[in-house]
Motif scaffolding. Sequence first.
Motif, PDB file in Angstrom:
ATOM      1  N   ASP A   1      61.058 -39.172  -3.292  1.00  0.00           N
ATOM      2  CA  ASP A   1      61.400 -40.297  -2.924  1.00  0.00           C
ATOM      3  C   ASP A   1      62.106 -40.441  -1.910  1.00  0.00           C
ATOM      4  O   ASP A   1      62.362 -41.636  -1.334  1.00  0.00           O
ATOM      5  CB  ASP A   1      61.752 -41.086  -4.130  1.00  0.00           C
ATOM      6  CG  ASP A   1      62.821 -40.294  -4.999  1.00  0.00           C
ATOM      7  OD1 ASP A   1      62.984 -39.376  -4.563  1.00  0.00           O
ATOM      8  OD2 ASP A   1      63.613 -41.160  -5.384  1.00  0.00           O
TER       9      ASP A   1
ATOM     10  N   THR B   1      55.334 -44.534 -12.846  1.00  0.00           N
ATOM     11  CA  THR B   1      55.424 -45.906 -12.040  1.00  0.00           C
ATOM     12  C   THR B   1      56.089 -45.869 -10.848  1.00  0.00           C
ATOM     13  O   THR B   1      55.530 -46.543  -9.764  1.00  0.00           O
ATOM     14  CB  THR B   1      56.547 -46.692 -12.896  1.00  0.00           C
ATOM     15  OG1 THR B   1      55.723 -46.869 -14.363  1.00  0.00           O
ATOM     16  CG2 THR B   1      56.730 -48.130 -12.515  1.00  0.00           C
ATOM     17  N   LYS B   2      57.192 -44.841 -10.478  1.00  0.00           N
ATOM     18  CA  LYS B   2      57.895 -44.665  -9.445  1.00  0.00           C
ATOM     19  C   LYS B   2      56.776 -44.151  -8.321  1.00  0.00           C
ATOM     20  O   LYS B   2      56.850 -44.638  -7.174  1.00  0.00           O
ATOM     21  CB  LYS B   2      59.023 -43.740  -9.711  1.00  0.00           C
ATOM     22  CG  LYS B   2      60.014 -43.549  -8.503  1.00  0.00           C
ATOM     23  CD  LYS B   2      61.202 -42.686  -9.069  1.00  0.00           C
ATOM     24  CE  LYS B   2      62.049 -42.720  -7.985  1.00  0.00           C
ATOM     25  NZ  LYS B   2      63.368 -41.731  -8.244  1.00  0.00           N
TER      26      LYS B   2
ATOM     27  N   ARG C   1      53.621 -44.428  -8.227  1.00  0.00           N
ATOM     28  CA  ARG C   1      52.530 -45.688  -7.833  1.00  0.00           C
ATOM     29  C   ARG C   1      53.175 -46.651  -6.895  1.00  0.00           C
ATOM     30  O   ARG C   1      52.397 -47.131  -5.953  1.00  0.00           O
ATOM     31  CB  ARG C   1      52.122 -46.231  -9.275  1.00  0.00           C
ATOM     32  CG  ARG C   1      51.134 -47.405  -9.025  1.00  0.00           C
ATOM     33  CD  ARG C   1      50.806 -48.012 -10.114  1.00  0.00           C
ATOM     34  NE  ARG C   1      51.764 -48.502 -10.920  1.00  0.00           N
ATOM     35  CZ  ARG C   1      52.208 -48.142 -11.959  1.00  0.00           C
ATOM     36  NH1 ARG C   1      51.406 -47.252 -12.699  1.00  0.00           N
ATOM     37  NH2 ARG C   1      53.074 -48.706 -13.054  1.00  0.00           N
ATOM     38  N   GLU C   2      54.358 -46.833  -7.098  1.00  0.00           N
ATOM     39  CA  GLU C   2      54.891 -47.771  -6.276  1.00  0.00           C
ATOM     40  C   GLU C   2      54.998 -47.408  -4.894  1.00  0.00           C
ATOM     41  O   GLU C   2      55.174 -47.969  -3.965  1.00  0.00           O
ATOM     42  CB  GLU C   2      56.444 -48.187  -6.702  1.00  0.00           C
ATOM     43  CG  GLU C   2      56.358 -49.232  -8.144  1.00  0.00           C
ATOM     44  CD  GLU C   2      57.614 -49.411  -8.666  1.00  0.00           C
ATOM     45  OE1 GLU C   2      58.491 -48.631  -8.369  1.00  0.00           O
ATOM     46  OE2 GLU C   2      57.636 -50.121  -9.835  1.00  0.00           O
ATOM     47  N   LEU C   3      55.627 -45.910  -4.820  1.00  0.00           N
ATOM     48  CA  LEU C   3      55.760 -45.380  -3.544  1.00  0.00           C
ATOM     49  C   LEU C   3      54.249 -45.323  -2.776  1.00  0.00           C
ATOM     50  O   LEU C   3      54.360 -45.411  -1.581  1.00  0.00           O
ATOM     51  CB  LEU C   3      56.146 -43.976  -3.671  1.00  0.00           C
ATOM     52  CG  LEU C   3      56.387 -42.932  -2.229  1.00  0.00           C
ATOM     53  CD1 LEU C   3      57.562 -43.863  -1.505  1.00  0.00           C
ATOM     54  CD2 LEU C   3      56.977 -41.707  -2.604  1.00  0.00           C
TER      55      LEU C   3
ATOM     56  N   ARG D   1      51.756 -47.013  -2.904  1.00  0.00           N
ATOM     57  CA  ARG D   1      51.529 -48.716  -2.431  1.00  0.00           C
ATOM     58  C   ARG D   1      52.248 -48.943  -1.351  1.00  0.00           C
ATOM     59  O   ARG D   1      51.932 -49.488  -0.470  1.00  0.00           O
ATOM     60  CB  ARG D   1      51.440 -49.430  -3.777  1.00  0.00           C
ATOM     61  CG  ARG D   1      50.336 -49.503  -4.519  1.00  0.00           C
ATOM     62  CD  ARG D   1      50.491 -50.157  -5.797  1.00  0.00           C
ATOM     63  NE  ARG D   1      49.430 -50.103  -6.682  1.00  0.00           N
ATOM     64  CZ  ARG D   1      49.163 -50.222  -8.007  1.00  0.00           C
ATOM     65  NH1 ARG D   1      50.124 -51.035  -8.631  1.00  0.00           N
ATOM     66  NH2 ARG D   1      47.989 -50.089  -8.626  1.00  0.00           N
ATOM     67  N   LYS D   2      53.371 -48.521  -1.503  1.00  0.00           N
ATOM     68  CA  LYS D   2      54.243 -48.813  -0.307  1.00  0.00           C
ATOM     69  C   LYS D   2      54.109 -48.335   0.868  1.00  0.00           C
ATOM     70  O   LYS D   2      54.187 -48.926   2.077  1.00  0.00           O
ATOM     71  CB  LYS D   2      56.015 -48.604  -0.685  1.00  0.00           C
ATOM     72  CG  LYS D   2      56.914 -48.705   0.465  1.00  0.00           C
ATOM     73  CD  LYS D   2      58.434 -48.308  -0.170  1.00  0.00           C
ATOM     74  CE  LYS D   2      59.186 -48.275   1.213  1.00  0.00           C
ATOM     75  NZ  LYS D   2      60.575 -47.397   0.831  1.00  0.00           N
TER      76      LYS D   2
ATOM     77  N   GLU E   1      43.398 -42.697 -11.644  1.00  0.00           N
ATOM     78  CA  GLU E   1      44.287 -43.576 -10.833  1.00  0.00           C
ATOM     79  C   GLU E   1      43.585 -43.447  -9.402  1.00  0.00           C
ATOM     80  O   GLU E   1      43.536 -42.529  -8.711  1.00  0.00           O
ATOM     81  CB  GLU E   1      45.685 -43.412 -10.800  1.00  0.00           C
ATOM     82  CG  GLU E   1      46.361 -43.550 -12.148  1.00  0.00           C
ATOM     83  CD  GLU E   1      46.405 -44.761 -12.788  1.00  0.00           C
ATOM     84  OE1 GLU E   1      46.108 -45.717 -12.025  1.00  0.00           O
ATOM     85  OE2 GLU E   1      46.723 -44.881 -13.875  1.00  0.00           O
TER      86      GLU E   1
ATOM     87  N   TRP F   1      45.257 -44.414  -6.656  1.00  0.00           N
ATOM     88  CA  TRP F   1      46.266 -44.100  -5.654  1.00  0.00           C
ATOM     89  C   TRP F   1      46.577 -42.626  -5.820  1.00  0.00           C
ATOM     90  O   TRP F   1      47.460 -42.214  -5.202  1.00  0.00           O
ATOM     91  CB  TRP F   1      47.491 -44.964  -6.178  1.00  0.00           C
ATOM     92  CG  TRP F   1      48.109 -45.170  -7.460  1.00  0.00           C
ATOM     93  CD1 TRP F   1      47.566 -45.949  -8.249  1.00  0.00           C
ATOM     94  CD2 TRP F   1      48.832 -43.918  -8.013  1.00  0.00           C
ATOM     95  NE1 TRP F   1      48.322 -45.453  -9.552  1.00  0.00           N
ATOM     96  CE2 TRP F   1      48.829 -44.469  -9.571  1.00  0.00           C
ATOM     97  CE3 TRP F   1      49.551 -42.939  -7.744  1.00  0.00           C
ATOM     98  CZ2 TRP F   1      49.570 -43.829 -10.590  1.00  0.00           C
ATOM     99  CZ3 TRP F   1      50.230 -42.146  -8.649  1.00  0.00           C
ATOM    100  CH2 TRP F   1      50.509 -42.812  -9.880  1.00  0.00           C
TER     101      TRP F   1
END
Length: 337
Positions: free
Chosen positions: A190, A229-230, A232-234, A236-237, A288, A290
């Motif tokens: 991250d 969750t972390k 997946r958010e990265l 998408r970002k 998933e 992603w």
Amino acid sequence: MKKLYFLWVIVFASCASSKIDKVNGVSFVSSREEVAQHHIDPVLDVQANYAAIMPFGFIRDLDSPELIFNTDRQWFGERREGAKQYIEKLHQNGVKVMVKPQIWIWDGKFTGNMKMASEEEWQKLEASYEDFILLYAEMAEETRSDIFCIGTELKTFVMERPDFWNQLIVKVRDVYSGKITYASNWDEYDDTPFWAELDYIGVNAYFPLCEKQNPTIETLTLGWQPWKTKMRELARKEGRPILFTEFGYRSMDFTGKKPWLVDRNQERVNLKAQADATQVIFDQFWNEDWFAGGFVWKWFMQHDEVGGIEDNRFTPQNKPAESVIRRQYAHGKKSSL
């Protein structure tokens, strides 16, 4: 109108297929010898569609700038000649390849802590590392390998020298036309600054999940949720899929506590824990959109001589976890037909 309709159907089918086609890979460990068909057959048997080939460079200590690679003192599979032979044999069998050059520091010291003492030594390391990576990027292009990994678990090097890495990515793309990633450790992905310049967010997925001696499916599943969750958010970002450049578990008690441990501890063999943890990672990620798939750590050429029911190491070979992998990878092949 009819032509537009058929075009839409083709595009939709292509997109749907791309979502279910995953990298179902194994990390194919370098050996002293050339690879032969009987070494590849177990890879085919487990239904893998990818293998990571890992030529090595060696460094004496965490603050040593000299990287030794592609020498006659190395095992055949650790140098360019051997890596190329492995790739060609895998390709003959329809297995795609990620080329993943790696560094080994004497005594097994963690590469993420490698740090030079001066600007001059940083520059020496950078020059040596660039030669190392471009040698294998050119080989990856020559062999038409599908993915190239520019580094593995080099947290301090990445954070201290961002300009070098940005320039290295450009130079790799000048000689290699395939997809590119970097294998970040589970505790650095991250903070890695250059994902937007790569094709995959590469993660070595040794996340701590639970502290139980005999972890259950439910406990392991729960342990994955914050990490999932972390990621997946990265993804998408950054607009890039997550690729597990390494994933796997040791067949021992407490396998979910510190999954990165490579020591030769005498922890009791626990085949069920390894199999369950492997099943959970498939259940949590392989559906998933992603997520791109991953490479099991690790797979040895001499299949009949490794792993087994008395082994507490990472390899799933000749253990219940191998059947878990085969079932998942076979399902992926059927889904993409």
